[in-house]
Design a protein around this motif. Structure first.
Motif, short mmCIF file in Angstrom:
data_model
loop_
_atom_site.label_atom_id
_atom_site.label_comp_id
_atom_site.label_asym_id
_atom_site.label_seq_id
_atom_site.Cartn_x
_atom_site.Cartn_y
_atom_site.Cartn_z
N SER A 135 0.83 -1.21 0.00
CA SER A 135 0.00 0.00 0.00
C SER A 135 0.86 1.25 0.00
O SER A 135 0.60 2.20 -0.75
CB SER A 135 -0.92 -0.02 1.23
OG SER A 135 -1.66 1.17 1.34
N TRP A 136 1.92 1.26 0.82
CA TRP A 136 2.81 2.42 0.87
C TRP A 136 3.53 2.62 -0.46
O TRP A 136 3.78 3.76 -0.87
CB TRP A 136 3.83 2.25 1.98
CG TRP A 136 3.26 2.32 3.36
CD1 TRP A 136 2.24 3.15 3.79
CD2 TRP A 136 3.65 1.55 4.51
NE1 TRP A 136 1.98 2.92 5.12
CE2 TRP A 136 2.83 1.97 5.59
CE3 TRP A 136 4.61 0.57 4.71
CZ2 TRP A 136 2.95 1.42 6.86
CZ3 TRP A 136 4.74 0.02 5.98
CH2 TRP A 136 3.91 0.44 7.05
N ALA A 137 3.87 1.52 -1.14
CA ALA A 137 4.62 1.62 -2.40
C ALA A 137 3.78 2.21 -3.52
O ALA A 137 4.31 2.81 -4.46
CB ALA A 137 5.15 0.25 -2.80
N GLY A 138 2.46 2.06 -3.43
CA GLY A 138 1.58 2.70 -4.39
C GLY A 138 1.46 1.95 -5.70
O GLY A 138 1.78 0.75 -5.82
N GLU A 139 1.02 2.66 -6.71
CA GLU A 139 0.77 2.07 -8.03
C GLU A 139 2.04 1.43 -8.58
O GLU A 139 3.13 1.98 -8.48
CB GLU A 139 0.27 3.14 -8.99
CG GLU A 139 -0.20 2.61 -10.33
CD GLU A 139 -0.79 3.69 -11.22
OE1 GLU A 139 -1.03 3.42 -12.40
OE2 GLU A 139 -1.00 4.82 -10.71
N GLY A 140 1.88 0.25 -9.14
CA GLY A 140 3.03 -0.48 -9.68
C GLY A 140 3.69 -1.42 -8.69
O GLY A 140 4.62 -2.15 -9.05
N ALA A 141 3.22 -1.43 -7.44
CA ALA A 141 3.79 -2.35 -6.45
C ALA A 141 3.47 -3.78 -6.83
O ALA A 141 2.39 -4.07 -7.36
CB ALA A 141 3.24 -2.04 -5.06
N PRO A 142 4.38 -4.71 -6.60
CA PRO A 142 4.14 -6.11 -7.01
C PRO A 142 3.09 -6.79 -6.14
O PRO A 142 2.78 -6.33 -5.03
CB PRO A 142 5.51 -6.75 -6.83
CG PRO A 142 6.17 -5.95 -5.76
CD PRO A 142 5.70 -4.54 -5.97
N ASP A 143 2.57 -7.90 -6.65
CA ASP A 143 1.62 -8.71 -5.90
C ASP A 143 2.32 -9.83 -5.14
O ASP A 143 1.71 -10.44 -4.26
CB ASP A 143 0.58 -9.33 -6.84
CG ASP A 143 -0.38 -8.28 -7.39
OD1 ASP A 143 -0.62 -7.27 -6.70
OD2 ASP A 143 -0.89 -8.48 -8.51
N ALA A 144 3.58 -10.13 -5.49
CA ALA A 144 4.33 -11.20 -4.83
C ALA A 144 5.39 -10.60 -3.91
O ALA A 144 6.10 -9.67 -4.29
CB ALA A 144 4.99 -12.10 -5.87
N TRP A 145 5.50 -11.18 -2.70
CA TRP A 145 6.42 -10.64 -1.69
C TRP A 145 7.16 -11.76 -0.98
O TRP A 145 6.61 -12.84 -0.75
CB TRP A 145 5.65 -9.81 -0.66
CG TRP A 145 5.09 -8.56 -1.26
CD1 TRP A 145 3.94 -8.44 -1.99
CD2 TRP A 145 5.69 -7.26 -1.24
NE1 TRP A 145 3.78 -7.13 -2.42
CE2 TRP A 145 4.84 -6.40 -1.97
CE3 TRP A 145 6.84 -6.75 -0.66
CZ2 TRP A 145 5.12 -5.05 -2.14
CZ3 TRP A 145 7.13 -5.41 -0.82
CH2 TRP A 145 6.28 -4.56 -1.55
N SER A 146 8.41 -11.48 -0.66
CA SER A 146 9.22 -12.36 0.18
C SER A 146 9.43 -11.65 1.51
O SER A 146 9.90 -10.51 1.55
CB SER A 146 10.57 -12.65 -0.48
OG SER A 146 11.43 -13.31 0.42
N VAL A 147 9.05 -12.31 2.60
CA VAL A 147 9.12 -11.70 3.93
C VAL A 147 10.13 -12.48 4.76
O VAL A 147 9.92 -13.67 5.05
CB VAL A 147 7.75 -11.70 4.62
CG1 VAL A 147 7.84 -10.98 5.96
CG2 VAL A 147 6.70 -11.01 3.73
#
Length: 289
Positions: free
Chosen positions: A241-253
């Protein structure tokens, strides 16, 4: 009374599991906390009872939502308090059902599991499980204070079947310096409490189309844990959400106990968040209560 139990863990988030298919074992909060006690009991971040949804009141809602939700994950925090959901716990729960012969599930197959947070679909993967945590909410702000955090920081409220507040920090040094032995203070206080996640983005934030973050967490009712599955999902959603438009849908945590995968997927119901990672059964035993 003797309890046959299994100790399991997912990225260091550990649990005491026991099978009670017909709902015949009723443990109070003190007994559950005793099982989770690391000095006088088995020790774990939570206790999970495997019970048929038809055999407890909370299971009626799960069966009404999905008649296929035969099994209910009756989850309690380390202090004996009930919780809506546990993302690492439900993966370990799946491994436990398989090991106990209570479930047959091939790689790629899914099964609905009842929880107090609603029915969750669990899919067996090659190296663990992926759980569909369902729809999510990213809305609301709060101020968070924590030990060794120089100044209070704003946090973003995220709901993934249980409540979270996610705080962004400046760098790894600030994250490592936190003392989470005491619960962070959230203002205004969430009505039912909340898990609090502290997050640092990697540099670069996105590599090969995957967002990357580090996280530490204080779980309500359990304290700081090596991992929190729903917390990882909340942290990824907040950063997205903070990254805004264009942020990826896949994340490594990255959590102290390992690595978890989070992804956002479109469904007929709207966007869902999914969590993937390992699940390991460590040992079996019998404890007299």
């Amino acid at each position: 009374m003797e309890i046959a139990f299994t100790k399991g863990q997912g990225t260091g988030n550990d649990f005491v599991l026991f099978a009670d298919p017909d709902g015949e074992i009723e443990l109070d909060a003190d007994q559950l906390a005793g099982l989770a006690d690391r000095r006088f009991g088995v020790g774990g971040d939570g206790v999970i009872r495997a019970v048929r949804s038809s055999r407890l009141p909370e299971g009626a809602a799960a069966l009404a939502e999905d008649p296929g939700a035969v099994w209910f994950m009756d989850y309690h925090n380390a202090d004996g308090s009930p919780a809506e959901m546990c993302g690492n716990g439900i993966r370990v729960f799946g491994a436990f059902l398989l090991a106990e012969g209570l479930l047959s599930l091939e790689v790629g197959e899914s099964i609905p599991i009842g929880t107090r947070g609603g029915v969750r679909d669990l899919t067996r993967t090659v190296d663990g499980f992926e759980v569909d945590l369902g729809p999510f909410v990213v809305a609301g702000e709060a101020m968070v204070a924590a030990r060794r955090l120089a100044v209070d920081r704003p946090g973003l409220a995220v709901g993934v079947g249980n409540p979270h507040v996610v705080v962004a920090l400046a760098d790894d040094a600030e994250l490592d310096a936190l003392d989470l032995s005491d619960a962070p203070v959230v203002e205004p206080a969430p009505p039912a409490g909340a898990n609090v996640e502290f997050v640092v983005p990697s540099d670069p934030l996105i590599a090969d189309g995957v967002g990357r973050i580090r996280m530490r967490v204080h779980e309500r009712g359990s304290g700081e844990t090596l991992s929190c599955g729903t917390g990882a999902a909340a942290a990824a959603l907040a950063t997205r959400s903070w990254a805004g438009e264009g942020a990826p849908d896949a994340w490594s945590v990255q959590v102290p106990g390992g690595e978890l995968g989070v992804r956002v997927a479109d469904t007929p119901e709207g966007p869902h968040v999914l969590l993937s990672g390992p699940a390991e059964l460590v040992y079996d035993g019998v404890l007299e209560l």
